[in-house]
Design an enzyme around this catalytic site. Structure first.
Site, PDB file in Angstrom:
ATOM      1  CE1 TYR A  58      -3.280  -2.792   0.256  1.00  0.00           C
ATOM      2  CE2 TYR A  58      -3.706  -2.199   2.533  1.00  0.00           C
ATOM      3  CZ  TYR A  58      -3.984  -2.976   1.435  1.00  0.00           C
ATOM      4  OH  TYR A  58      -4.970  -3.931   1.514  1.00  0.00           O
ATOM      5  CG  LEU A 211     -19.415   1.001   3.720  1.00  0.00           C
ATOM      6  CD1 LEU A 211     -19.056   2.342   4.349  1.00  0.00           C
ATOM      7  CD2 LEU A 211     -20.916   0.735   3.843  1.00  0.00           C
ATOM      8  NE  ARG A 213     -12.461  -1.802  -4.342  1.00  0.00           N
ATOM      9  CZ  ARG A 213     -12.952  -3.027  -4.199  1.00  0.00           C
ATOM     10  NH1 ARG A 213     -14.266  -3.223  -4.233  1.00  0.00           N
ATOM     11  NH2 ARG A 213     -12.163  -4.075  -4.024  1.00  0.00           N
ATOM     12  N   GLY A 214     -17.048   2.800  -1.067  1.00  0.00           N
ATOM     13  CA  GLY A 214     -17.853   4.018  -0.964  1.00  0.00           C
ATOM     14  C   GLY A 214     -19.096   4.013  -1.829  1.00  0.00           C
ATOM     15  CB  SER A 217     -20.632   5.062   1.667  1.00  0.00           C
ATOM     16  OG  SER A 217     -20.595   6.107   0.692  1.00  0.00           O
TER      17      SER A 217
END
Length: 336
Positions: A58, A211, A213-214, A217
């Site tokens: 990452y 979620l 990746r949003g 959400s």
């Protein structure tokens, strides 16, 4: 809000009912504020979150160093409760491009040495290859992790995005605590075979992408502008008509959430929590505000009527578009 605990399978540790996925604090989802990221980790620990998830690739180690700083500056009692989950094996070049996976035993030990240094810890709690290396038998990779366990550098074997056959082979090599895999209202592939396999073998699930990746959400809009470096700018589910369709599912879910007096994100996380005590959702909150919202899901109780309404609003396989671009889907053993 009272933080509950769950067990990562019969071979794993007890962890908080929600874990914190830290990837977005360093890469792939737009700019993040370092100070706010560290404050969010501290707030999560203070709230009783114990599981911190990262990957050595990452932002090429940035995320591990960020977590290391957050742990180093946290109160001793909170630092001691933290459990680290680390993915390794993904290969990248200086431009950030992906170039495969390396699960060779020598590479496993090499990756671990660097992760221990960046995190500033003497052991990693759950260690797992991010994707199956097609050139290396999973037995060899897991065997190398088992050797690290014998030497005290790792506590538990984990897996990530692998299918039922690979899970069985890995578990026959060494006790496996946990499988990390995407699971959400609109990503339910594990229900076909993988979930029954992990339950048969006593392996826990840490669910990422709860979620999506949003996307589910309740905060994502069609007109949102994404940087070229944002994963979602290339994700099939965020493109054109796929996005329009998927956001219509979110609006159907919003009606149910509003009836219960909760947010869309909270009901989506609560749905994953309701799927079983062996599943620990990872929330990718990058700010204390989003973390607070996610933690509110712990107080959401879904009865049979709620679950039926959610299933009707967002049926299995209702999402438009694959989870990843085609090239990345090819690396998912879990999809084979």
């Amino acid at each position: 809000m009272t933080m509950r605990t769950r067990t990562l399978g019969t071979a794993g540790p007890r962890v908080s009912a929600l874990g914190l996925g830290c990837m977005g604090m360093s890469a792939l989802y737009g700019d993040a504020d370092r100070a706010e990221s560290i404050a969010t980790v501290h707030a999560a620990l203070e709230a009783g979150v114990t599981l911190l998830d990262t990957g050595d690739f990452y932002a090429m180690g940035h995320n591990e160093m960020l977590i290391g700083e957050a742990l180093r500056t946290a109160p001793a009692a909170r630092r001691e409760q933290a459990l680290t989950s680390v993915k390794f094996g993904a290969l990248r070049d200086p431009e950030g491009n992906w170039s495969g996976y390396d699960g060779r035993p020598a590479a496993v030990k090499n990756f671990a040495a660097y992760s221990l240094q960046r995190l500033g810890v003497d052991h990693i709690d759950v260690y797992r290859i991010a994707r199956l290396d097609p050139e290396v038998p999973i037995e060899d990779t897991v065997g190398a992790i088992a050797e690290l366990i014998e030497k005290g550098y790792v506590r538990h074997v984990g897996l990530s995005e692998v299918g039922a056959e690979t899970i069985r082979r890995a578990a026959a090599t060494a006790p496996v605590a946990d499988l990390q895999i995407e699971y959400s209202l609109i990503s339910r592939g594990i229900e076909q075979e993988i979930l029954s396999t992990t339950r048969e073998l006593g392996i826990g699930i840490t669910a990422y992408g709860v979620l999506s990746r949003g996307l589910i959400s309740g905060h994502f809009s069609r007109d949102r502008q994404l940087a070229a470096t944002d994963f979602r700018a290339h994700s099939p589910r965020f493109q054109g008509e796929n996005l329009r369709h998927n956001l219509s599912l979110v609006e159907a879910l919003r009606k149910i959430a509003e009836q219960k007096g909760v947010t869309v994100a909270q009901i989506a996380i609560a749905w994953v929590l309701a799927r079983g005590e062996d599943i620990v959702p990872l929330v990718g909150a990058r700010t204390r505000e989003r973390l607070t919202e996610a933690l509110g899901a712990l107080d959401v109780v879904l009865d049979e009527g709620d679950l039926a309404a959610i299933e009707q609003a967002v049926p299995a396989d209702a999402a438009a578009g694959e989870r990843y671009p085609e090239a990345q889907m090819a690396h998912l053993d879990s999809e084979r």
